[in-house]
Design a protein around this motif. Structure first.
Motif, short mmCIF file in Angstrom:
data_model
loop_
_atom_site.label_atom_id
_atom_site.label_comp_id
_atom_site.label_asym_id
_atom_site.label_seq_id
_atom_site.Cartn_x
_atom_site.Cartn_y
_atom_site.Cartn_z
N ALA A 45 0.94 -1.23 -0.06
CA ALA A 45 0.08 -0.13 0.19
C ALA A 45 0.89 1.19 0.00
N MET A 46 1.96 1.39 0.90
CA MET A 46 2.76 2.45 0.80
C MET A 46 3.66 2.45 -0.43
N GLY A 47 4.13 1.48 -1.07
CA GLY A 47 5.01 1.14 -2.06
C GLY A 47 4.23 1.80 -3.30
N THR A 48 3.11 1.69 -3.41
CA THR A 48 2.35 1.89 -4.64
C THR A 48 1.60 3.47 -4.65
N THR A 49 1.99 4.07 -3.38
CA THR A 49 1.10 5.17 -3.36
C THR A 49 1.70 6.46 -4.32
N GLN A 65 4.72 11.10 -3.86
CA GLN A 65 5.13 9.75 -3.87
C GLN A 65 5.60 9.22 -2.64
N TYR A 66 5.56 8.25 -2.38
CA TYR A 66 6.11 7.64 -0.93
C TYR A 66 7.61 7.65 -0.93
N ASN A 67 8.32 7.75 -2.10
CA ASN A 67 9.73 7.81 -2.15
C ASN A 67 10.35 9.27 -2.07
N ASP A 68 9.41 10.21 -1.96
CA ASP A 68 9.74 11.52 -1.88
C ASP A 68 10.44 11.83 -0.47
N LEU A 69 9.80 11.11 0.47
CA LEU A 69 10.44 11.01 1.92
C LEU A 69 11.11 9.85 2.44
N PRO A 70 12.28 9.99 2.65
CA PRO A 70 13.11 8.70 3.12
C PRO A 70 12.48 7.94 4.41
N LEU A 72 9.28 7.41 4.67
CA LEU A 72 8.38 6.39 4.04
C LEU A 72 8.89 5.13 3.36
N THR A 73 10.10 5.39 2.48
CA THR A 73 10.91 4.56 2.09
C THR A 73 11.40 3.49 3.18
N PHE A 74 11.80 4.09 4.43
CA PHE A 74 12.26 3.10 5.54
C PHE A 74 11.28 2.15 5.79
N PHE A 75 9.90 2.98 5.86
CA PHE A 75 8.75 2.02 6.33
C PHE A 75 8.61 0.96 5.38
N VAL A 76 8.81 0.98 3.94
CA VAL A 76 8.51 0.14 3.15
C VAL A 76 9.48 -1.13 3.36
N VAL A 77 10.85 -0.54 3.26
CA VAL A 77 11.78 -1.51 3.45
C VAL A 77 11.76 -2.42 4.83
N ALA A 78 11.20 -1.83 6.07
CA ALA A 78 11.12 -2.40 7.12
C ALA A 78 10.22 -3.26 7.13
N ASN A 79 8.93 -3.13 6.60
CA ASN A 79 8.07 -3.93 6.42
C ASN A 79 8.10 -5.02 5.61
N SER A 80 8.93 -4.96 4.44
CA SER A 80 9.47 -5.80 3.42
C SER A 80 10.22 -6.88 4.29
N PHE A 153 -3.51 10.35 -1.66
CA PHE A 153 -2.29 10.07 -0.92
C PHE A 153 -2.15 9.95 0.48
N CYS A 154 -2.65 10.58 1.05
CA CYS A 154 -3.03 10.53 2.55
C CYS A 154 -3.58 9.50 2.99
N GLU A 155 -4.78 9.38 2.28
CA GLU A 155 -5.51 7.94 2.92
C GLU A 155 -4.91 6.78 2.68
N ARG A 156 -3.91 6.49 1.72
CA ARG A 156 -3.32 5.35 1.48
C ARG A 156 -2.14 5.45 2.39
N ILE A 157 -1.51 6.41 2.73
CA ILE A 157 -0.49 6.19 3.84
C ILE A 157 -1.03 6.02 5.11
N SER A 158 -2.08 6.48 5.34
CA SER A 158 -2.91 6.27 6.51
C SER A 158 -3.15 4.69 6.80
N GLY A 159 -3.78 4.31 5.75
CA GLY A 159 -4.20 3.07 5.81
C GLY A 159 -3.00 1.75 6.16
N SER A 160 -2.24 2.27 5.48
CA SER A 160 -0.86 1.20 5.69
C SER A 160 -0.40 1.12 6.94
N LEU A 161 -0.31 2.37 7.40
CA LEU A 161 0.21 2.49 8.94
C LEU A 161 -0.71 1.33 10.00
#
Length: 185
Positions: A45-49, A65-70, A72-80, A153-161
């Motif tokens: 969800a975060m990686g495709t936002t 995009q999520y990768n505009d902020l490091p 959120l990138t860390f979030f995707v890597v940590a969950n992966s 964008f905000c709905e998806r990143i909130s949902g991924s949390l």
């Protein structure tokens, strides 16, 4: 005669104890599947936002995009990473269903489950801070809230949390289950 009754009681508790131990092991496998789904869904969800908004004309656009902020990138890597670990730990958890007396492998699972809990907590907490800033902004730092413009964008990143915090709860339960299984030995 009293000895035979006591002897019979101890032998009837042994299968019950083995059944409880097997039930804890099966619950461990089920919770690992739930945690895999939560971590994987959060990362996807975060990686495709992303969201693009036009600015005055269709030629000038703002993109979020999520990768505009490091963070959120860390979030995707940590969950992966947590998802990959949980997938790799499934065979060991299945072995515990078959051989419920395994002690050292449960210790290994407790150790790595705690490490993955720390990783997913760090990623989710850091991302939660950014999501809060996206929703509320910070007047003192002159950071504007972007969620009025980038609502999808905000709905998806909130949902991924939500999925990531659910994974945290499941990992805590897995640690408790492994500790209970070890304490029963």
């Amino acid at each position: 005669m009293k000895e035979s009754v006591e002897h019979g009681e101890t032998s009837s508790k042994a299968p019950l104890s083995k059944g409880v131990s097997k039930g804890v092991s099966i619950l461990d496998v089920i919770l690992r599947f739930v945690a895999i789904i939560g971590a994987l869904a959060s990362a996807i969800a975060m990686g495709t936002t992303n969201q693009t908004l036009p600015f005055f004309t269709q030629f000038i656009r703002f993109k979020a995009q999520y990768n505009d902020l490091p963070t959120l990138t860390f979030f995707v890597v940590a969950n992966s990473i947590v998802c990959a670990y949980l997938i790799l730990s499934l065979p060991l958890s299945i072995v515990h269903v078959i051989r419920s007396r395994a002690k050292y492998s449960r210790l290994i699972l407790i150790f790595f489950d705690a490490a993955m809990l720390a990783l997913v907590t760090a990623g989710a907490s850091a991302a939660a801070a950014i999501v809060y800033l996206a929703h509320k902004g910070n007047v003192r730092a002159n950071w504007l809230a972007i969620c009025q413009q980038f609502d999808s964008f905000c709905e998806r990143i909130s949902g991924s949390l939500i999925g990531s915090f659910a994974t945290m709860v499941v990992l805590v339960l897995l640690i408790f289950l492994s500790a209970i299984a070890l304490a029963r030995r």
